[in-house]
Design a protein around this motif. Sequence first.
Motif, PDB file in Angstrom:
ATOM      1  N   SER A  11     -33.848 -74.599  39.372  1.00 35.55           N
ATOM      2  CA  SER A  11     -32.833 -75.334  38.620  1.00 35.55           C
ATOM      3  C   SER A  11     -33.234 -76.802  38.513  1.00 35.55           C
ATOM      4  N   SER A  12     -33.204 -77.329  37.291  1.00 28.34           N
ATOM      5  CA  SER A  12     -33.720 -78.675  37.061  1.00 28.34           C
ATOM      6  C   SER A  12     -32.945 -79.750  37.817  1.00 28.34           C
ATOM      7  N   GLY A  14     -31.591 -78.988  40.902  1.00 33.23           N
ATOM      8  CA  GLY A  14     -31.516 -78.521  42.283  1.00 33.23           C
ATOM      9  C   GLY A  14     -30.295 -77.641  42.526  1.00 33.23           C
ATOM     10  N   HIS A  58     -34.814 -79.867  42.586  1.00 30.80           N
ATOM     11  CA  HIS A  58     -35.742 -79.075  41.775  1.00 30.80           C
ATOM     12  C   HIS A  58     -37.146 -79.149  42.386  1.00 30.80           C
ATOM     13  N   ASP A  85     -33.711 -71.441  36.221  1.00 28.74           N
ATOM     14  CA  ASP A  85     -33.113 -72.743  35.923  1.00 28.74           C
ATOM     15  C   ASP A  85     -31.729 -72.509  35.333  1.00 28.74           C
TER      16      ASP A  85
END
Length: 90
Positions: A11-12, A14, A58, A85
Amino acid sequence: MSASRTVTVGSSNGLHARPAKIFVEAAQNAGVPVTIAKGEKTVNAASILGVMSLGVEHGDDVVLTVDGDNAEQTLDALAELLTTDHDEAN
């Protein structure tokens, strides 16, 4: 049976609220004890506060550990959630 796996978070942003909630709900539904660790800190993966307290960003590596039957299958499912993501625009 116990199994562990190192996973890189996809996940971009976090493991903030939305991805953490998705992951924690899956850990709760696993029906077996699951922990997630970053560095020296290990928490119950079924605890939203515990997971958020890790401050996972991330690209961070975390270690998932599952105790119980079907540990590998549970790891597969949880690892897939972490590498996805969840912040991508739909």
